[in-house]
Design a protein around this motif. Structure first.
Motif, mmCIF file in Angstrom:
data_model
loop_
_atom_site.group_PDB
_atom_site.id
_atom_site.type_symbol
_atom_site.label_atom_id
_atom_site.label_comp_id
_atom_site.label_asym_id
_atom_site.label_seq_id
_atom_site.Cartn_x
_atom_site.Cartn_y
_atom_site.Cartn_z
ATOM 1 N N GLU A 200 0.868 -0.949 -0.123
ATOM 2 C CA GLU A 200 0.095 -0.011 -0.009
ATOM 3 C C GLU A 200 0.905 1.245 0.126
ATOM 4 O OE1 GLU A 200 -4.074 1.842 2.339
ATOM 5 O OE2 GLU A 200 -2.825 0.177 3.150
ATOM 6 N N GLY A 201 0.662 2.432 -0.868
ATOM 7 C CA GLY A 201 1.210 3.437 -0.840
ATOM 8 C C GLY A 201 0.604 4.528 -1.646
ATOM 9 N N ARG A 202 0.963 5.755 -1.765
ATOM 10 C CA ARG A 202 0.330 6.938 -2.403
ATOM 11 C C ARG A 202 0.754 6.926 -3.788
ATOM 12 N NH1 ARG A 202 1.900 12.315 -2.605
ATOM 13 N NH2 ARG A 202 3.563 12.218 -1.430
ATOM 14 N N LEU A 203 -0.255 7.073 -4.652
ATOM 15 C CA LEU A 203 -0.186 6.930 -6.221
ATOM 16 C C LEU A 203 0.589 8.539 -6.392
ATOM 17 C CD1 LEU A 203 -3.554 5.808 -7.493
ATOM 18 C CD2 LEU A 203 -1.439 4.543 -7.587
ATOM 19 N N LYS A 204 1.458 8.330 -7.286
ATOM 20 C CA LYS A 204 2.368 9.388 -7.849
ATOM 21 C C LYS A 204 1.271 10.628 -8.204
ATOM 22 C CE LYS A 204 6.675 7.597 -9.481
ATOM 23 N NZ LYS A 204 7.504 7.436 -10.384
ATOM 24 N N GLY A 205 1.762 11.761 -7.593
ATOM 25 C CA GLY A 205 0.915 12.884 -8.029
ATOM 26 C C GLY A 205 -0.344 13.259 -7.651
ATOM 27 N N THR A 206 -0.927 12.285 -6.467
ATOM 28 C CA THR A 206 -2.038 12.257 -5.811
ATOM 29 C C THR A 206 -2.115 12.158 -4.175
ATOM 30 O OG1 THR A 206 -2.686 9.960 -5.510
ATOM 31 C CG2 THR A 206 -2.864 10.857 -7.816
ATOM 32 N N GLU A 207 -3.145 12.434 -3.778
ATOM 33 C CA GLU A 207 -3.059 11.897 -2.092
ATOM 34 C C GLU A 207 -3.642 10.614 -1.959
ATOM 35 O OE1 GLU A 207 -1.513 13.773 -0.027
ATOM 36 O OE2 GLU A 207 -0.894 15.011 -1.585
ATOM 37 N N LEU A 208 -4.070 9.977 -3.100
ATOM 38 C CA LEU A 208 -4.778 8.715 -2.677
ATOM 39 C C LEU A 208 -3.833 7.730 -2.395
ATOM 40 C CD1 LEU A 208 -6.935 8.850 -6.341
ATOM 41 C CD2 LEU A 208 -7.755 9.284 -3.805
ATOM 42 N N SER A 209 -4.384 6.548 -1.554
ATOM 43 C CA SER A 209 -3.608 5.594 -1.464
ATOM 44 C C SER A 209 -4.265 4.358 -1.895
ATOM 45 C CB SER A 209 -3.636 5.280 0.260
ATOM 46 O OG SER A 209 -3.049 4.182 0.560
ATOM 47 N N LEU A 210 -3.390 3.531 -2.706
ATOM 48 C CA LEU A 210 -3.779 2.515 -3.348
ATOM 49 C C LEU A 210 -3.143 1.095 -2.567
ATOM 50 C CD1 LEU A 210 -4.721 1.940 -6.815
ATOM 51 C CD2 LEU A 210 -2.957 0.649 -6.153
ATOM 52 N N ARG A 211 -4.167 0.301 -2.507
ATOM 53 C CA ARG A 211 -3.567 -1.071 -1.810
ATOM 54 C C ARG A 211 -3.693 -2.287 -3.119
ATOM 55 N NH1 ARG A 211 -5.606 -3.795 3.663
ATOM 56 N NH2 ARG A 211 -4.752 -1.671 4.380
ATOM 57 N N CYS A 212 -2.445 -2.648 -3.418
ATOM 58 C CA CYS A 212 -2.390 -3.360 -4.452
ATOM 59 C C CYS A 212 -1.544 -5.000 -4.400
ATOM 60 C CB CYS A 212 -1.530 -2.743 -5.676
ATOM 61 S SG CYS A 212 -1.470 -3.668 -7.254
ATOM 62 N N LEU A 213 -2.302 -5.798 -4.777
ATOM 63 C CA LEU A 213 -1.596 -7.399 -4.751
ATOM 64 C C LEU A 213 -0.796 -7.689 -5.987
ATOM 65 C CD1 LEU A 213 -1.209 -10.060 -3.279
ATOM 66 C CD2 LEU A 213 -3.619 -10.737 -4.399
#
Length: 357
Positions: free
Chosen positions: A24-37
């Motif tokens: 999980e981390g912050r997408l580049k250029g955004t404040e959005l956190s994305l959890r990816c498997l």
């Protein structure tokens, strides 16, 4: 002995089991956190993480997964995962058919047509490349020569190729062995770029079925000032010119990452390259849980991807915001990514997806 056994068993093991890493981390250029498997036994996941996250993501879980068991996990549609990217052997295509939103290969192939006149070929270059290649030698003070000397191959491998790869990819470097490269050299040639009689860059290539296969490149001591001085531009220019002058039908510039904004991919596209599927790939990259949402739109905005469809290769582009954005803005973005071999686009926003051409 244990290490030898492990290396022998790994190809068999990887057909049935894969590394599964939840991050999980912050997408580049955004404040959005994305959890990816990520489910992957190759370097694709690591490269994609570097592209998509602002800083290295937090690893929430690491484990081995039995590949067929991934189907149950995907069907469960767990809320704990925003996206799943899985690099799996092609043998599992029927297992996951209908479950993925998109699929691509780990790379695409790009081929530059060198048949016809030199003016015909230049007409396929981007406006920037056409401008830069007018009076090329005088503009950059660069020349070229061809070599089949084994001593010069040693120089190319140790002083150009290896330093260039290490400089460019660092810890992610994958370096072809000397013996593998030598095998190609013995049936091919080196093209060296010269400046004031000094060799500053080189390319290893060979002819196969009327096509010049542009296999590997290198820059003297990995020194990027040579690239800034036009050396990399010269490698493509003189290879394309060599192929045309020797009545070869194309330059195969080999593989690029399957992202429309990848630097290597874009450079080849500007030379007029046609995008083709990597038919030798033994894996598919599947995108699961990639239905339109704010996070998925941002993901594909950062990573516009070349995917496979029933009609050929197409681009998946993300656009921040809802579907009601002006059609002119969408067309401008599509125009930016159009290339030979791309048969259409899917534009993903936070509220939906639409096909475009």
């Amino acid at each position: 002995m244990a290490g030898f056994i492990k290396r022998q068993l790994y190809p068999v093991f990887s057909k049935f089991f894969s590394h599964a890493t939840l991050v999980e981390g912050r997408l580049k250029g955004t404040e959005l956190s994305l959890r990816c498997l990520f489910v992957d036994n190759s370097s694709f996941a690591g490269n994609l993480m570097a592209r998509m996250y602002e800083t290295p993501p937090v690893v929430l879980q690491r484990r081995r997964i039995w590949i067929p068991a991934l189907k149950k996990l995907i069907l469960a549609k767990t809320d704990n995962i925003d996206l799943c990217v899985a690099v799996l052997p092609t043998a599992y295509e029927s297992t996951f058919q209908g479950l993925y939103d998109y699929k691509c290969t780990e790379a695409v192939r790009q081929v530059i047509d060198t048949s016809g006149s030199w003016e015909d070929i230049k007409s396929g270059f981007s406006a920037t490349k056409r401008k830069k290649t007018n009076r090329f030698s005088e503009r950059y003070g660069l020349g070229s020569r061809v070599s089949e000397d084994l001593k010069e191959f040693d120089f190319f491998y140790h002083r150009m190729f290896v330093p260039h790869i290490k400089k460019r990819f660092g810890e992610l470097s994958v370096i072809d062995s000397y013996d593998d490269m030598k095998e190609f050299f013995l049936k091919g040639r080196l093209l060296f770029i010269t400046k004031d009689s000094e060799v500053v860059a080189g390319a290893l290539s060979h002819v196969e079925d009327g096509t010049l296969v542009f296999r590997r490149t290198g820059v003297l001591d990995g020194d990027e000032t040579h690239i800034e001085g036009g050396a990399q531009l010269a490698l493509y220019y003189f290879q394309i010119k060599y192929a045309n002058e020797h009545n070869l039908r194309a330059v195969d510039s080999m593989l690029s990452a399957p992202f429309l904004n990848d630097g290597v991919y874009k450079n080849k596209r500007e030379w007029g390259a046609t995008v083709l599927p990597d038919k030798e790939s033994c894996t598919w990259v599947y995108f699961f849980h990639a239905a339109p949402s704010e996070k998925i739109a941002h993901f594909f905005e950062i990573n516009p991807t070349i995917v496979h469809s029933d009609k050929g290769l197409k681009g998946v582009i993300g656009i921040s915001g809802a579907m009601d954005m002006p059609i002119g803005s969408i067309n401008d973005i599509i125009h930016r990514y159009q290339a030979r071999g791309i048969e259409g686009f899917t534009v993903v926003t936070s509220t939906g997806a639409v096909s475009a051409s």
